[in-house]
Design a protein around this motif. Structure first.
Motif, PDB file in Angstrom:
ATOM      1  N   LYS A  62      -6.324   3.893   1.047  1.00  0.00           N
ATOM      2  CA  LYS A  62      -5.920   4.833   2.095  1.00  0.00           C
ATOM      3  C   LYS A  62      -7.102   5.703   2.516  1.00  0.00           C
ATOM      4  N   LEU A  79       0.816  -1.207   0.000  1.00  0.00           N
ATOM      5  CA  LEU A  79       0.000   0.000   0.000  1.00  0.00           C
ATOM      6  C   LEU A  79       0.857   1.267   0.000  1.00  0.00           C
ATOM      7  N   ASP A  80       1.980   1.254   0.712  1.00  0.00           N
ATOM      8  CA  ASP A  80       2.831   2.446   0.820  1.00  0.00           C
ATOM      9  C   ASP A  80       4.070   2.374  -0.070  1.00  0.00           C
ATOM     10  N   CYS A 120      -4.388   2.096  -4.372  1.00  0.00           N
ATOM     11  CA  CYS A 120      -3.758   2.505  -3.119  1.00  0.00           C
ATOM     12  C   CYS A 120      -4.435   3.755  -2.555  1.00  0.00           C
ATOM     13  N   GLU A 121      -4.714   4.719  -3.424  1.00  0.00           N
ATOM     14  CA  GLU A 121      -5.375   5.945  -2.973  1.00  0.00           C
ATOM     15  C   GLU A 121      -6.740   5.645  -2.387  1.00  0.00           C
ATOM     16  N   ARG A 136      -9.351   3.695   4.736  1.00  0.00           N
ATOM     17  CA  ARG A 136      -8.769   3.530   6.076  1.00  0.00           C
ATOM     18  C   ARG A 136      -8.934   4.815   6.895  1.00  0.00           C
TER      19      ARG A 136
END
Length: 531
Positions: A521, A472-473, A517-518, A524
């Motif tokens: 995030k 993810l990062d 991923c964006e 979350r």
């Protein structure tokens, strides 16, 4: 009370069939055709249903029926079965024309005029006959006019023969780049190939459909070619190098499979073909195929074609027809549920669309018309002209914004996004870590979930692999920027389209990962805020 006045009773005019004729010992293919019944069975191994059913023609004039029969005797000897059937189907429409009905059933039977050019004008101007159908009617009309007693006016035939009909416009879908029926663009092709790879990896689509679509993409074949193929056409030269023999469909080849063009295959697709052949072998186990003389079709039917039972072409009974092949391809593409970036709708594609795509991509990449004609198995270059007339198709600039917009629709990323290295399959194994262009840095991109050595170049090949687990990062934006920089550099150097777009598939996959991923995030952050 007086009874109402009634008109004269309608005459019952029976539909006629030709008188029995001697069999044709050599048709267009050199085969025998029996002409002694109401149905003339033609020779076509892929279309065993091809026949002339004279009752369906609906003609009631004896002279015209016999002249028409002579016309088709000549056609059978000089034309393919499909051409003969096309002529016959055009004449079946003639019986519905008002001018023909008035001529064939006059009020006064003994004062019947001759059939004139009004029939042709009605077919062209009112009944909507295609140019091909008009050409068939024109040829038949002129032939019958030269037969005594046919009822066709010779002067009218001379008038019709002077009319230029012209051919049907060719390549309209290609010239207009029709998003529904024309060639697929690069984004659509990329999305489709990724979906095919994913479906094969997951086993969600029958192998016969996958192989049929892959062959359409790689070779641009006519569906008749696929219908003719058999398991034996695939081989490995020296036990290693895979290739496949594609049957030719041009010329007088009624028995089929006398001429082939050999095409090389890559290893991944070769394994798919071998899997299909193994499935075919398993299906034949315990069956009566070999006993009944059925050939091992590469794309077999579930049941033998009843039209071929007991006929010389019985070996073809387990082969699908070209129409069934086209349906197989269309259904498989639809089942992949690929979204077209151009239309936003589920992608639909037939063998014809793949053939258009194959030709246009070859020409765009610099192939000569002769090479394209040879690969498409065209006897002349007339059909290639439509592709040559394509307006200049420049390779569009692909930047980060466009990549991010196209990524969700292209579906190029096939792997699984994970929150961190610890959540990944094989995450505890450092050897499975995927780095960027500089492996000396500590910035990893993700984890390889494969337990075997693949030999592909990381990290580019990873983004289009179903085993890749990006973190993810991870610094995926850095990978995207580098790929876009290299693409723009190739474009600025004036390289051809193929070299410029060779990494577009990976670019869209990386952009898809960034997009996911964006979103992850954001989800979350939203969940943390609600807590």
């Amino acid at each position: 009370m007086n009874a109402p006045l009634l008109g004269p009773p309608k005459r019952h005019v029976p539909i006629l069939v030709p008188a029995p004729r001697e069999a044709i010992e050599g048709d267009y293919y050199g085969k025998r055709v029996v002409l002694d019944g109401p149905v003339w069975q033609l020779n076509d191994f892929v279309h065993p249903e091809y026949a002339l059913d004279w009752a369906s023609l609906g003609f009631t004039h004896r002279g015209l029926v016999e002249a028409t029969a002579d016309f088709f005797v000549e056609r059978i000897q000089t034309s393919s079965a499909s051409n003969v059937v096309n002529h016959f189907n055009a004449l079946k429409r003639v019986k519905k024309l008002r001018s023909f009905q008035a001529w064939s059933a006059p009020l006064i039977a003994w004062n019947q005029p001759e059939l004139n050019q009004t029939l042709f004008y009605e077919a062209r101007d009112q009944a909507g006959f295609s140019r091909g159908e008009l050409s068939h009617v024109q040829r038949w009309f002129g032939f019958c006019a030269r037969r005594d007693g046919s009822g066709v006016n010779r002067t009218s035939a001379s008038i019709l023969e002077s009319i230029s009909i012209g051919g049907e416009p060719k390549g309209v879908a290609v010239l207009t780049l029709d998003p529904q029926g024309g060639p697929l663009d690069d984004a659509e092709t990329t999305a489709l190939l990724q979906a095919l790879a994913a479906a094969y990896e997951k086993g969600t689509v029958p192998i016969a459909g996958l192989v049929a679509v892959w062959l359409c993409v790689l070779l641009g074949p006519n569906p008749r070619m696929l219908a003719m193929m058999r398991d034996e056409d695939f081989r490995r030269v020296d036990g290693r190098h895979p290739e496949i023999s594609v049957p030719r469909i041009k010329g007088k080849d009624a028995s089929g499979r006398t001429q082939f063009k050999v095409r090389k295959l890559d290893e991944r697709f070769a394994r798919m073909v071998e899997e299909l052949i193994a499935a075919n072998d398993a299906a034949r186990t315990g069956s009566e195929w070999e006993k009944d003389g059925y050939a091992a079709a590469l794309f077999p039917r579930r049941e033998p074609n009843p039209h071929l039972a007991g006929r010389p072409q019985q070996a073809w009974a387990m082969h699908r027809t070209p129409q069934e092949i086209s349906l197989l391809v269309a259904r498989t593409v639809r089942s992949l549920d690929v979204r077209s970036p151009r239309t936003g709708q589920t992608l639909k594609a037939s063998p014809r669309r793949f053939r258009y795509t194959f030709a246009t991509r070859l020409l765009r990449e610099g192939a000569s018309p002769q090479v394209v004609g040879e690969l498409l198995d065209h006897k002349d270059l007339q059909t290639i002209r439509a592709y040559l007339n394509l307006r200049g198709e420049l390779v569009e600039k692909l930047d980060a914004a466009m990549a991010m917009e196209l990524a969700p629709m292209a579906q190029a990323f096939l792997g699984t996004l994970v929150g961190s290295e610890g959540e990944a399959v094989r995450g505890g194994t450092r050897a499975s870590r995927i780095f960027g262009s500089d492996p000396s840095t500590a910035d990893g991109l993700g984890t390889c979930g494969s337990f075997s050595f693949c030999g592909l170049a990381a990290p580019r090949a990873c983004y289009t692999c179903a085993r890749f687990q990006p973190w993810l990062d991870g610094p995926h934006v850095r990978v995207l920027d580098e790929l876009l920089r290299q693409r723009e550099e190739r474009r600025a150097r004036g390289l051809d389209g193929r070299l410029i777009t060779m990494t577009d598939n990976t670019i869209l996959a990386v952009a898809d990962v960034i997009h996911r991923c964006e979103n992850a995030k954001l989800e979350r952050a939203t969940s943390a805020g609600e807590a």
